[in-house]
Design a protein around this motif. Structure first.
Motif, PDB file in Angstrom:
ATOM      1  N   THR A   1      44.059   9.871 -50.468  1.00 12.90           N
ATOM      2  CA  THR A   1      43.247   9.260 -49.706  1.00 12.90           C
ATOM      3  C   THR A   1      43.270   8.333 -49.452  1.00 12.90           C
ATOM      4  O   THR A   1      44.283   7.123 -48.948  1.00 12.90           O
ATOM      5  CB  THR A   1      42.394   8.695 -50.837  1.00 12.90           C
ATOM      6  OG1 THR A   1      42.120   9.588 -52.437  1.00 12.90           O
ATOM      7  CG2 THR A   1      41.007   9.164 -50.905  1.00 12.90           C
TER       8      THR A   1
ATOM      9  N   GLU B   1      36.272   9.171 -44.340  1.00 10.91           N
ATOM     10  CA  GLU B   1      37.394   9.771 -45.803  1.00 10.91           C
ATOM     11  C   GLU B   1      38.117  10.001 -45.931  1.00 10.91           C
ATOM     12  O   GLU B   1      37.297  11.736 -45.621  1.00 10.91           O
ATOM     13  CB  GLU B   1      36.956   9.014 -47.313  1.00 10.91           C
ATOM     14  CG  GLU B   1      37.962   8.538 -48.462  1.00 10.91           C
ATOM     15  CD  GLU B   1      37.336   7.822 -49.312  1.00 10.91           C
ATOM     16  OE1 GLU B   1      37.594   8.849 -50.357  1.00 10.91           O
ATOM     17  OE2 GLU B   1      36.721   6.999 -49.568  1.00 10.91           O
TER      18      GLU B   1
ATOM     19  N   SER C   1      41.020  12.754 -47.937  1.00 10.65           N
ATOM     20  CA  SER C   1      42.124  13.071 -49.082  1.00 10.65           C
ATOM     21  C   SER C   1      42.939  14.621 -48.962  1.00 10.65           C
ATOM     22  O   SER C   1      42.582  15.041 -48.466  1.00 10.65           O
ATOM     23  CB  SER C   1      42.143  13.225 -50.509  1.00 10.65           C
ATOM     24  OG  SER C   1      40.671  14.153 -50.807  1.00 10.65           O
TER      25      SER C   1
END
Length: 201
Positions: free
Chosen positions: A164, A176, A178
């Motif tokens: 992540t 963000e 991941s």
């Protein structure tokens, strides 16, 4: 018109009408009752409890012997690698996997570092992928979850890494992200781990 010709014409006309009638009937009539919906909901069914046969003690014991074990039956690759390479080597491989994953995601361009930990084929991949970033964004790794998995070679160890990271633009967080990665390490003759392969799953 002669009588014989007239009778032949009437006969041919009659046969034609009969055949036409059969063809029309076959075309429009599919042989099913139009009132039949295809469901058998009106039929009544009765349910009876299944009869259980008494089992002997020997049959019960045989069933117990054939039962599949309940619980986690997955292979413990940590233990397998530990027995094969030793705990210290496995921990060193895991630390290297984390280091490589972070350097890869953050586009670390320190070629001396990559030369120390990469096989020759993987170093070419690094030069093509890491050294030539495709955007002006930077990345900051937040977490790496490393777990061992089955390796393809005898002197190799393989990890699945769930990473992540934050995507930054001019130092500010944009989003963000991941993803899951697979990383393979190979043990050299000198007893050091080198990165053989890294790919996104």
């Amino acid at each position: 018109m002669e009588r014989s010709t007239m009778s032949k014409l009437i006969l041919v006309l009659f046969i034609g009408l009969v055949m036409l009638g059969f063809m029309i009937k076959m075309f429009f009539y599919d042989g099913k009752n139009k009132d039949d919906t295809g469901f058998e909901g009106e039929n009544e069914y009765s349910y009876t409890e299944p009869i259980e046969e008494e089992r002997t003690d020997s049959e019960t014991e045989t069933d117990k012997d054939q039962q599949v074990p309940v619980g986690n039956t997955e292979i413990d690759y940590d233990a397998e690698y530990g027995a094969k390479f030793g705990e210290d080597k496995v921990q060193a491989a895991e630390k290297l996997a984390e280091k490589v994953m972070q350097a890869w995601l953050e586009n670390n361009t320190d070629m001396e570092m990559w030369k120390e930990i990469s096989t020759a084929p993987f170093l070419i991949v690094v030069q093509n992928e890491v050294m030539a970033p495709k955007d002006q964004l930077t990345r900051k790794v937040q977490s790496l979850d490393v777990s061992p998995t089955k390796a393809s070679g005898d002197q190799e160890i393989q990890f699945m890494v769930y990473a992540t990271w934050d995507v930054l633009s001019v130092g500010k967080k944009v989003r963000e992200q991941s993803n899951m990665y697979k990383i393979s390490l190979t043990l050299s003759e000198s007893g050091e781990w080198f990165v053989k392969e890294l790919s996104r799953v």
